[in-house]
Design an enzyme around this catalytic site. Structure first.
Site, mmCIF file in Angstrom:
data_model
loop_
_atom_site.group_PDB
_atom_site.id
_atom_site.type_symbol
_atom_site.label_atom_id
_atom_site.label_comp_id
_atom_site.label_asym_id
_atom_site.label_seq_id
_atom_site.Cartn_x
_atom_site.Cartn_y
_atom_site.Cartn_z
ATOM 1 N N LYS A 70 37.685 89.583 62.501
ATOM 2 C CA LYS A 70 36.398 88.968 62.860
ATOM 3 C C LYS A 70 35.673 89.667 64.004
ATOM 4 C CE LYS A 70 37.368 84.221 61.390
ATOM 5 N NZ LYS A 70 37.297 82.806 61.765
ATOM 6 N N ASP B 134 31.440 79.697 61.725
ATOM 7 C CA ASP B 134 32.527 78.858 62.259
ATOM 8 C C ASP B 134 31.954 77.830 63.225
ATOM 9 O OD1 ASP B 134 34.661 80.001 60.905
ATOM 10 O OD2 ASP B 134 34.927 81.577 62.399
#
Ligand code: ATR
Length: 272
Positions: free
Chosen positions: A67, A103
């Protein structure tokens, strides 16, 4: 596969336990979108870029451990991804790659189903990538995060970066707040008997949330129920972060309840 079919993929390592392929393929079918979503295990972040271009992948979900590393290879990065320091969504359009972070939006949408964030205090367990997304989300919504972490230096640095308070995890008994949120991997399958906080401290919070969704009811959530707290499982955050990806990739609002039902059915079958 028809010519206009679009390809999407999840990149990370490990991926075996991810429910993203199940959830995304089910919702594409439900929405009558001609697309397929595959899981591609990659060890090297550069392989993601090569695969996106080679297979003309329209959208990618990025997971552990890529990520942060992927950010330097993208043509454009959203400002929230930049602040959080992580990208979990890549869109490939007109030869360019754009990075987003769903997220934090998934987290705030899930939390808002149970709590109004504005004006409340949230004790965050952990100081990794998942903690960064939750802290960013709480600050965006007008809440106050307090960081608790096992490694003091890491927690202190994160608290300084986001301008919030930090306490060592060993001092959790001293902390009072509205909601406790576990962002550590403690309690995740297969170590389901573990909890990042002892049962006696949970009564200091009205709500306890775990961002782990497998198992559905982690040890900390079971203990919290026994302590009289309201609990929030990680499923809603997982579903919302995926739904936000679909919105970015297609411009359409996916059916959240259908996505949640698909994931819950799978998780219930796995644990029964
Ligand atoms: P993620 O990107 O999923 O957040 P990470 O960046 O590896 O993963 O961060 C994991 C977090 O969980 C860290 O804050 C870690 O604490 P340390 O900074 O002390 O390493 C925390 N964590 C992991 N295992 C833990 C454990 N057994 N007890 C307490 N905290 C733990």
């Amino acid at each position: 596969m028809k010519n206009n079919s679009k390809t999407f993929a999840l990149f990370g390592n490990p991926l075996e336990h991810s429910l993203s392929p199940l959830m995304h393929n089910a919702v594409f079918e439900k929405m009558n979108i001609d697309a397929r979503y595959m899981a591609i295990r990659v060890e090297n972040v550069r392989d993601i870029l090569a695969e996106i271009k080679k297979s003309n992948i329209h959208g990618a979900s990025i997971t552990i451990p890529h990520k942060t590393a992927i950010m330097e290879y993208l043509d454009e990065i959203s400002s929230s991804s930049f602040s959080i320091g992580a990208v979990n969504t890549v869109t490939h359009s007109n030869g360019k790659l754009k990075g987003d972070n769903t997220d934090w939006t998934g987290f705030t949408l899930a939390l808002r189903e149970s709590i109004e964030i504005q004006g409340k205090t949230f004790a965050i367990l952990g100081a990794g990538g998942a903690a960064r997304a939750t802290i960013f989300g709480i600050l965006e919504e007008g809440g106050t995060p307090i960081i608790l972490n096992r490694t003091i230096k890491k927690g202190e640095e994160l608290a300084k970066e986001f301008g919030c308070e930090f306490y060592p995890l060993t001092e959790i008994g001293e902390i009072k707040g509205d909601c406790l949120i576990n962002t550590t991997p403690v309690g995740m399958f297969p170590d389901m008997e573990k909890s990042p906080a002892s049962r006696d401290v949970l009564q200091n919070f009205r709500w306890v949330m775990d961002i782990i969704y497998n198992p559905l009811k982690t040890k900390i959530l079971k203990d919290a129920e026994e302590a009289g707290c309201s609990t929030i499982t990680g499923v809603s955050m997982f579903v919302h972060q995926g739904a936000e990806q679909i919105k970015i990739w297609t411009g359409l609002q996916p059916p959240i309840d259908f996505m949640k039902k698909t994931v819950l059915e799978k998780l219930k079958n796995e644990t029964s």
